[in-house]
Write a protein that holds these residues in place. Structure first.
Motif, PDB file in Angstrom:
ATOM      1  N   GLN A   1     -83.870 -88.158 -21.953  1.00 16.05           N
ATOM      2  CA  GLN A   1     -84.055 -88.066 -20.650  1.00 16.05           C
ATOM      3  C   GLN A   1     -83.399 -87.549 -19.139  1.00 16.05           C
ATOM      4  O   GLN A   1     -82.514 -88.459 -18.805  1.00 16.05           O
ATOM      5  CB  GLN A   1     -85.135 -89.008 -20.240  1.00 16.05           C
ATOM      6  N   ILE A   2     -83.844 -86.496 -18.563  1.00 13.89           N
ATOM      7  CA  ILE A   2     -82.140 -85.907 -17.985  1.00 13.89           C
ATOM      8  C   ILE A   2     -82.689 -87.057 -16.359  1.00 13.89           C
ATOM      9  O   ILE A   2     -81.064 -87.252 -15.961  1.00 13.89           O
ATOM     10  CB  ILE A   2     -82.878 -85.110 -17.092  1.00 13.89           C
ATOM     11  N   ALA A   3     -83.351 -87.809 -15.960  1.00 14.23           N
ATOM     12  CA  ALA A   3     -83.430 -88.653 -14.905  1.00 14.23           C
ATOM     13  C   ALA A   3     -82.435 -90.220 -15.543  1.00 14.23           C
ATOM     14  O   ALA A   3     -82.323 -90.592 -14.928  1.00 14.23           O
ATOM     15  CB  ALA A   3     -85.336 -88.459 -14.437  1.00 14.23           C
ATOM     16  N   SER A   4     -83.930 -90.431 -15.968  1.00 17.63           N
ATOM     17  CA  SER A   4     -84.018 -91.995 -16.536  1.00 17.63           C
ATOM     18  C   SER A   4     -82.132 -92.507 -16.977  1.00 17.63           C
ATOM     19  O   SER A   4     -81.690 -93.458 -17.176  1.00 17.63           O
ATOM     20  CB  SER A   4     -84.579 -92.728 -16.556  1.00 17.63           C
TER      21      SER A   4
ATOM     22  N   LEU B   1     -93.916 -85.369 -18.097  1.00 19.71           N
ATOM     23  CA  LEU B   1     -93.184 -84.405 -17.470  1.00 19.71           C
ATOM     24  C   LEU B   1     -91.971 -84.369 -18.008  1.00 19.71           C
ATOM     25  O   LEU B   1     -91.480 -83.304 -17.609  1.00 19.71           O
ATOM     26  CB  LEU B   1     -93.241 -85.139 -16.364  1.00 19.71           C
ATOM     27  N   HIS B   2     -90.818 -84.491 -18.812  1.00 21.76           N
ATOM     28  CA  HIS B   2     -89.833 -84.799 -19.662  1.00 21.76           C
ATOM     29  C   HIS B   2     -89.769 -84.120 -20.636  1.00 21.76           C
ATOM     30  O   HIS B   2     -88.707 -83.933 -21.606  1.00 21.76           O
ATOM     31  CB  HIS B   2     -89.185 -86.037 -19.584  1.00 21.76           C
TER      32      HIS B   2
ATOM     33  N   ASP C   1     -84.881 -99.172  -5.613  1.00 20.70           N
ATOM     34  CA  ASP C   1     -84.860-100.095  -5.904  1.00 20.70           C
ATOM     35  C   ASP C   1     -85.328 -99.883  -7.632  1.00 20.70           C
ATOM     36  O   ASP C   1     -86.319-100.610  -8.441  1.00 20.70           O
ATOM     37  CB  ASP C   1     -86.179 -99.735  -5.224  1.00 20.70           C
ATOM     38  N   THR C   2     -84.870 -99.200  -8.628  1.00 19.35           N
ATOM     39  CA  THR C   2     -84.749 -99.053  -9.477  1.00 19.35           C
ATOM     40  C   THR C   2     -83.584 -99.142 -10.627  1.00 19.35           C
ATOM     41  O   THR C   2     -83.377 -98.765 -11.453  1.00 19.35           O
ATOM     42  CB  THR C   2     -85.273 -98.043 -10.164  1.00 19.35           C
TER      43      THR C   2
ATOM     44  N   GLN D   1     -80.206 -97.756 -10.038  1.00 15.69           N
ATOM     45  CA  GLN D   1     -79.552 -96.328 -10.654  1.00 15.69           C
ATOM     46  C   GLN D   1     -78.499 -95.879  -9.109  1.00 15.69           C
ATOM     47  O   GLN D   1     -77.797 -95.370 -10.438  1.00 15.69           O
ATOM     48  CB  GLN D   1     -80.863 -95.773 -11.110  1.00 15.69           C
TER      49      GLN D   1
ATOM     50  N   SER E   1     -89.630 -91.821  -9.013  1.00 15.14           N
ATOM     51  CA  SER E   1     -88.248 -92.609  -8.522  1.00 15.14           C
ATOM     52  C   SER E   1     -87.409 -91.766  -9.541  1.00 15.14           C
ATOM     53  O   SER E   1     -87.463 -90.730 -10.012  1.00 15.14           O
ATOM     54  CB  SER E   1     -88.606 -94.282  -9.237  1.00 15.14           C
ATOM     55  N   TYR E   2     -86.234 -92.688  -8.840  1.00 16.56           N
ATOM     56  CA  TYR E   2     -85.090 -92.044 -10.047  1.00 16.56           C
ATOM     57  C   TYR E   2     -85.032 -91.963 -11.200  1.00 16.56           C
ATOM     58  O   TYR E   2     -84.383 -91.928 -12.121  1.00 16.56           O
ATOM     59  CB  TYR E   2     -83.698 -92.590  -9.127  1.00 16.56           C
ATOM     60  N   MET E   3     -86.058 -92.850 -12.234  1.00 15.43           N
ATOM     61  CA  MET E   3     -86.568 -92.451 -13.163  1.00 15.43           C
ATOM     62  C   MET E   3     -86.993 -92.128 -13.386  1.00 15.43           C
ATOM     63  O   MET E   3     -86.411 -90.992 -15.258  1.00 15.43           O
ATOM     64  CB  MET E   3     -87.671 -94.056 -13.657  1.00 15.43           C
ATOM     65  N   ASP E   4     -87.748 -90.221 -13.062  1.00 20.67           N
ATOM     66  CA  ASP E   4     -88.564 -89.620 -13.463  1.00 20.67           C
ATOM     67  C   ASP E   4     -88.083 -88.283 -12.705  1.00 20.67           C
ATOM     68  O   ASP E   4     -87.817 -86.816 -13.024  1.00 20.67           O
ATOM     69  CB  ASP E   4     -89.842 -89.475 -13.213  1.00 20.67           C
ATOM     70  N   TYR E   5     -87.099 -88.305 -11.303  1.00 18.62           N
ATOM     71  CA  TYR E   5     -87.022 -87.405 -10.922  1.00 18.62           C
ATOM     72  C   TYR E   5     -85.534 -87.579 -11.190  1.00 18.62           C
ATOM     73  O   TYR E   5     -84.908 -88.213 -10.786  1.00 18.62           O
ATOM     74  CB  TYR E   5     -86.872 -88.277  -9.010  1.00 18.62           C
ATOM     75  N   ALA E   6     -84.401 -86.041 -11.892  1.00 16.93           N
ATOM     76  CA  ALA E   6     -83.468 -85.991 -12.035  1.00 16.93           C
ATOM     77  C   ALA E   6     -82.415 -86.228 -10.498  1.00 16.93           C
ATOM     78  O   ALA E   6     -81.936 -84.877 -10.615  1.00 16.93           O
ATOM     79  CB  ALA E   6     -83.284 -84.788 -13.169  1.00 16.93           C
TER      80      ALA E   6
END
Lengths: 263, 163, 788
Positions: free
Chosen positions: A175-178, A240-241, B41-42, B44, C707-712
């Motif tokens: 997945q490109i973000a996480s 969304l991914h 806060d994740t 990353q 969050s950065y989990m979903d915004y790449a």
């Protein structure tokens, strides 16, 4: 984060005693739980940190199996399994990032059973045994859907025993973000069978692709998958991914690549 | 509250900490070591990277209590004893490996860990290792070059190499 | 041999030392004695009527000092909008109020409804959780076209529409453009989306409000690109604090990219609460809060038509864009899709007829405003995509089609109201062919194909308008601010000097590059020159840093102030040397009398200015300090050509950027190292927009990429090394340095190059039905496009 106390037991016995308290919750490497706590999605009164328990931090060969302590970090697995079980070592070496791998543990990952975690695919493909403080559970029975496991209240994962395959590989489509797997496939070839574990894709959490296992047992080659029925898109995660169709499409693609890469 | 004792940049410190106090909060608020930053806060972005017992760790994803007894080093402890920039820091300046500077402490700490594990990394190995460190300014180009240079390898591309 | 100091040298950045040793001073590093902490209670619904806020339980919690709600802000001003657009019918835009804390309704997820100030952050957050919001949820409107069509679901009931303005540019061109398109030999049409982005500087926003009762003085420490603008807007329009009683400090700031230009409610709140409580009040944004409270960028939906004659000359461009404003007008939001976008629609081309229509729309989303490039990336993306599509339709080489239509004579007045002073688009086109090795592309493509990958080459030519100006013109266009810049040069007695600039550095390296300019002019070492910025108390009123303006406008102000210094110092030197002023020359830090060996050092002249024993007191004042305000006569127009090579995995749709090259014309360059760094960073952001980044709402107005989990975010392994060149230089003709600005070029020039490359790769693999893929070209999207 809500306020809570934290305890740092030195042994499994001390940890179990501490977990007897009301609303106490274990924390291993914390790489998933701490962000969750920051979002105030969990409200423990006490965290019992397993990170100081040396007896859980090991990898050791047990005959044809590799026994990994629940407190072994991904970094330890990446380094110490490299010779005995390179497929698993490489899986561990691609979880998260270097800093996450120095804290995150196999026990924490297996206990959490995030539908996008990497380890469960290997556990399913290999037919691993999840060892807890009180019993041993076969992987097929242990993983019970997204974030659901056979663990009972106060039970902790003390180790995971992996039968070592003759050849194996993990292929992760990120997945490109996480950078978690959108689809991750672990393929393990044993003398008498082949295991295919798929993570990230299904609404039901980690799964075994049994049709592929049968086809590959007869002919361990990417071509063997050509006419195999793929997992249905209707069971796949859509977000969304990636659409469900896309995830379903990626399963055979990643499986073929894992078969080709198996070592 | 519980008491913790740890060594931070070579100095032993003892303080009382809250159960939910993160190591990064302990460093920034109790010790006023504000070089370690919080950018997400994740877990990353990596702006909070420090070394705990020699290993790269995100200080926002470990409780201060879990670092009890540990050796911690932060960006404030990286310069040479005479105060001059160490090899990695100097390479970042020489190769313009930073702009706003906010991610930089984490980048320097990650680079130090990388070079300890892999003294002569390739460009791809550097890029892979930095997966957990986000920079919004540099496009990573000059960070990669700085780390190559710090490892004693030749760097190409950019104004400096062209000279 | 490259220079080792002064203009043109790659001087190492002096600011790096503090950033590399952890001794920077970012706003969150500032703690004021006795400070309290605020936690905001934010709406978790996109649209709703506030029917009750129950703070009783929260007020009883430990450490709570006060809980503020909208009613505490009655009589306080709303956040002002700094630009008023007039629509194509002559009406001014709709400008609904923008309260600090929500009044009556909430209009986007993340809007602040209440604020809890407590002794500790833990206590503030715990109590914020206990504030009970009663919100009657209303249908949310997220889609812009539905918003314009709707008369029932209104973001702002009182204005009776979701349309902020319907802008035509140039309205007088409209009929001629329609006629030209009707009569054209070929018309290429493209509908596209310019995806919503979140700027994501790595430092989240922070505000610390302080109040000193003794002097009735308020101070705000904030993460801003323009502290003077914040002081003016917040003091005069929101809180009613006169400027001499308000100080705004923006210390080290960890990146801005536009999103730290604007005046935010949290800044006003902390300043207000500090006065109310007589305590310093601190707020530090979490990244999660940043996603739902920092102004977002882009978010345009566009249809563009390019008309060509039989000989493939461009004859007309017509575009219609829906531009998302979000729920409120952020500080400069209305200017972005209009004056920063419509004026760029000529690009590098001599298209005679251009008409731009923009409908700005309110939706139940976070406000949208300038993000690196601001309007110009949106213009460039449309134009460069439609040209590429036209080239494919016509079966001609895409670069040849561009070259055929290049503007070649300067100055050039476009049909969209701007005049390009200089440029040489063929030069950068030649340069990109060289540095990107177009000649070797077919070989590389075959190598990719041998690995089972499709390879594509995409090009892009861009023009940019930087240093938006002059003030009297932008005033006519609706700006409610001047767009000059200021500088004070304060020379010390022993010759070192400080430059107080209204520009603000948050990564750009001003502390290094500005001294290079002054050093070149006076001839003293760069380390004798200090740059002071970021504090309204010790810098002249300046407009700050955005729009690639700092060197072109702020640097020019420094040049003007330094010229004044030199003029005065020359008078002093003439006195000391007993010579005529006209015969005095300044060279290498010394004044000499032309044709003689008589000279006096810079330091002796400056000492004389402050110890005026032997000094022409009857003619000039003692001291050596000068201020200049520089208001440019025109924009600057950087330009360039970019090339991107991608590989596409046909089984998964995954795109990887294999090579990227940028040939820019920035005019003169002060510090090549810094300029190249700006391009690297801009290109990475552009690759991010093209392949990774997407801010997504669902139809109920919930933010999915929160969050950065979903915004790449682009990471080190998403981008390649970038080959940059800035040797094509056509200096700007109207500023003293001949510079054009380089901060945004990378983000403007790269997205079309990437997408053009993806389309090229797919066509090479036989997927010729794919004429466009919207950004970001994620693996899923590319794979789906290939499926047809």
């Amino acid at each position: 984060m809500y306020a809570f106390e934290i305890e740092r037991p030195k042994s499994v016995d001390e940890a179990l005693a501490a977990l007897g308290a009301e609303e106490a919750q274990p924390i291993s490497g914390g790489q998933t739980l701490i962000p969750t706590l920051k979002q105030r999605l969990a409200m423990p009164s006490k965290l019992v940190s397993l990170s100081g328990i040396d007896e859980l931090r090991y990898l050791r060969r047990e005959g044809d199996a590799l026994m990994i302590g629940g407190g072994a970090t991904h970094g330890m697995v990446a380094r110490e399994a490299a010779t005995d079980f390179p497929g698993l070592a490489k899986l561990a070496g691609k979880i998260g990032d270097p800093a996450v791998r120095n804290r995150g543990t196999i026990g924490g990952s297996i206990a959490n059973n995030d539908p996008s975690a990497c380890y469960p695919s290997a556990a399913m493909a290999c037919g691993a045994t999840i060892v807890t403080n009180s019993r041993e559970i076969a992987a097929d029975e242990y993983f019970q859907g997204m974030f659901m496991t056979a663990l009972e209240e106060g039970e902790i994962v003390t180790g995971v025993r992996f039968p070592i395959p003759q050849a194996s590989a993990y292929m992760k489509f990120e997945q490109i973000a996480s950078r978690f797997p959108l689809v991750g496939v672990f393929v393990a070839r044993f003398a008498d069978r082949v295991g295919v574990g798929v993570t990230g894709a299904s609404n039901n959490g980690v799964l075994r692709w049994r049709e592929a296992e049968e086809a590959l047992a007869a002919n361990f080659s990417p071509d063997a998958l050509a006419d195999v029925t793929a997992p249905r898109a209707s069971d796949m995660i859509a977000d969304l991914h990636g659409t469900a169709e896309y995830r379903a499409h990626l399963i055979p693609v990643m499986t073929k690549r894992a078969v080709a890469a198996a070592e | 509250m519980s008491d913790v004792t740890m060594t931070v940049n070579g100095k032993t410190v003892s303080r009382a900490v809250r159960g939910n106090e993160l190591l990064v909060e302990f460093l920034r608020e109790q010790l006023r070591l504000t070089g370690t930053h919080v950018g997400c806060d994740t877990s990353q972005c990596g702006a909070c990277c420090v070394h705990v017992n020699g290993e790269l760790v995100k200080a926002c994803t470990i409780f201060a209590a879990e670092a009890d007894g540990a050796e911690v080093s932060t960006i404030e402890g990286q310069a040479n004893p005479d105060g001059s920039l160490n090899v990695i820091q100097q390479a970042f300046q020489d190769h313009h490996g930073l702009q706003c500077g906010f991610c930089t402490p984490g980048m320097v700490m990650a680079a130090a860990s990388l070079l300890k594990e892999n003294p002569k990394p390739s460009e791809q190995e550097i890029r892979h290792y930095l997966q957990g460190n986000i920079c919004r300014c540099t496009g990573y180009h000059n960070i990669v070059r700085a780390i190559m240079a710090a490892s004693g390898q030749e760097v190409e591309g950019g104004a400096i190499a062209a000279e | 041999m490259p220079k080792d100091h002064g203009i043109g040298a790659s001087s190492k950045r002096r600011e790096d030392v503090r950033f590399l040793t952890g001794t920077g001073n970012y706003t969150d590093d500032i703690n004021v004695y006795g400070q309290a902490y605020v936690a905001f209670v934010r709406s978790d619904v996109a649209h709703g009527r506030i029917t009750g806020i129950d703070t009783a339980a929260a007020e009883a919690m430990p450490g709570v000092l006060k809980i503020f709600t909208g009613s505490d802000f009655e009589g306080v001003g709303g956040l002002p909008c700094g630009w008023q657009v007039t629509d194509r019918f002559g009406e001014v835009m709709k400008e609904p109020p923008h309260p600090v804390l929500a009044q009556g309704k909430v209009r986007h997820v993340g809007e602040m409804v209440a604020a809890v100030v407590a002794e500790s952050l833990q206590e503030a957050r715990d109590a914020a959780d206990a504030v009970m919001l009663d919100i009657e949820e209303l249908p949310a409107i997220v889609d812009m076209k539905k918003a314009v069509a709707s008369s029932e679901t209104l973001v702002h009931d009182e204005i009776g529409t979701n349309l902020c303005y319907d802008w035509g540019f140039v309205e007088d061109n409209r009929d001629a453009v329609n006629q030209a398109i009707k009569g054209a030999a070929h018309v290429t049409t493209l509908e596209l989306v310019n995806n919503r982005l979140v700027a994501n500087p790595m430092e989240p926003r922070v505000a610390v409000g302080d109040y000193n009762r003794a002097g009735d003085m308020s101070t705000l420490y904030t993460t801003s690109q323009n502290p003077h603008v914040i002081r003016l807007l917040m003091g005069a329009f929101v809180l009613g604090i006169p400027e001499h009683k308000l100080r705004v400090v923006a210390p080290d700031v960890g990146g801005g990219f536009g999103t730290k230009i604007f005046h935010y409610a949290e800044e006003a709140f902390c300043t207000f609460a500090a006065r109310a409580l007589k305590r310093p009040v601190k707020w530090t944004s979490t990244r999660s809060e940043a996603f739902m409270s920092d102004a977002h960028g882009r978010d345009h939906v566009t249809k563009i038509e390019l008309a060509l004659d039989e000989a493939n000359n461009f004859v007309a461009v017509r575009t219609e864009t829906y531009a998302n404003m979000g729920a409120y007008l952020s500080t400069f939001a209305p200017s972005v899709p209009t004056w920063l976008h419509g004026t760029l629609m000529a690009g590098n081309y001599k298209t005679p007829n251009i008409y731009v229509n923009v409908k700005a729309v309110f939706t139940n989303t976070v406000p949208v405003d300038a993000y690196r490039g601001a309007g110009r990336p949106e213009a460039t993306f449309q134009l460069e995509r439609v040209i590429d599509k036209a080239a494919r339709e016509l079966g001609v080489d895409p670069m040849a089609l561009r070259r055929q239509n290049f503007i070649t004579e300067f100055p050039y007045a476009t049909p969209v109201a701007v005049e390009y002073d200089t440029g040489d688009y063929h030069a950068t086109a030649d340069k990109i062919a060289e540095i990107a090795d177009f000649a070797g592309f077919e070989t590389r493509r075959k190598e990719s194909e041998a690995k089972g990958k499709l390879r594509g080459l995409g090009i892009n030519c861009y023009i940019e308008a930087c240093g938006i100006a002059p003030s009297n013109l932008v005033g006519q266009l609706g700006a409610r601010a001047g767009l000059y810049e200021s500088a004070t040069v304060r020379v010390n007695a022993t010759g070192s000097l400080s430059v107080m600039t209204g520009s603000h550095s948050h990564g750009q390296g001003h502390e290094t590059s500005f001294p290079q300019v002054v050093s070149e002019m006076i001839g003293i070492p760069e380390d004798q020159i200090e740059i002071v910025h970021g504090d309204t108390a010790n810098t002249p009123m300046g407009m700050g840093t955005y729009g690639s303006r700092s060197l072109a406008v702020g640097g020019s102000a420094i040049v003007r102030a330094t010229e004044k210094i030199i003029r005065k110092a020359t008078k002093i030197a003439a006195h000391l040397l007993e010579a005529s002023e006209a015969d005095i020359e300044l060279k290498n830090g010394a004044f000499s009398v032309a044709g003689t060996d008589k000279s006096v050092a810079w330091g002796d002249v400056t000492l004389a200015a402050y110890v005026p024993h032997n000094y022409p007191l009857e003619d000039i004042e003692p001291g050596l300090e000068e201020t200049a305000f520089y208001d440019p006569s025109n924009f600057t127009y950087p330009s360039g050509a970019y090339a991107c090579e991608v590989e596409v995995d046909p089984e998964t749709g995954q795109v990887t950027v294999e090579r990227f090259s940028a040939a820019d014309d920035f005019g003169n360059v002060i510090n090549p190292m810094i300029v190249e760094g700006q391009v690297h960073g801009g290109v990475a952001q552009g690759i991010g927009q093209a392949l990774l980044e997407n801010c997504v709402y669902d139809e109920t107005g919930q933010l999915l990429s929160a969050s950065y989990m979903d915004y790449a975010m682009p990471r080190a392994d998403n981008v390649p090394m970038v080959t940059v060149d800035h040797s094509c230089q056509t200096p700007c003709t109207h500023n003293p340095l001949g510079v054009k600005g380089c901060g945004e070029a990378g983000a403007i020039g790269s997205p079309p190059a990437v997408i053009n490359a993806v389309i090229d790769a797919l066509h090479s693999g036989g997927f010729t039905h794919v004429t466009h893929i919207d950004m970001p070209a994620t693996p899923n999207r590319v794979w789906a496009a290939m499926q047809g």
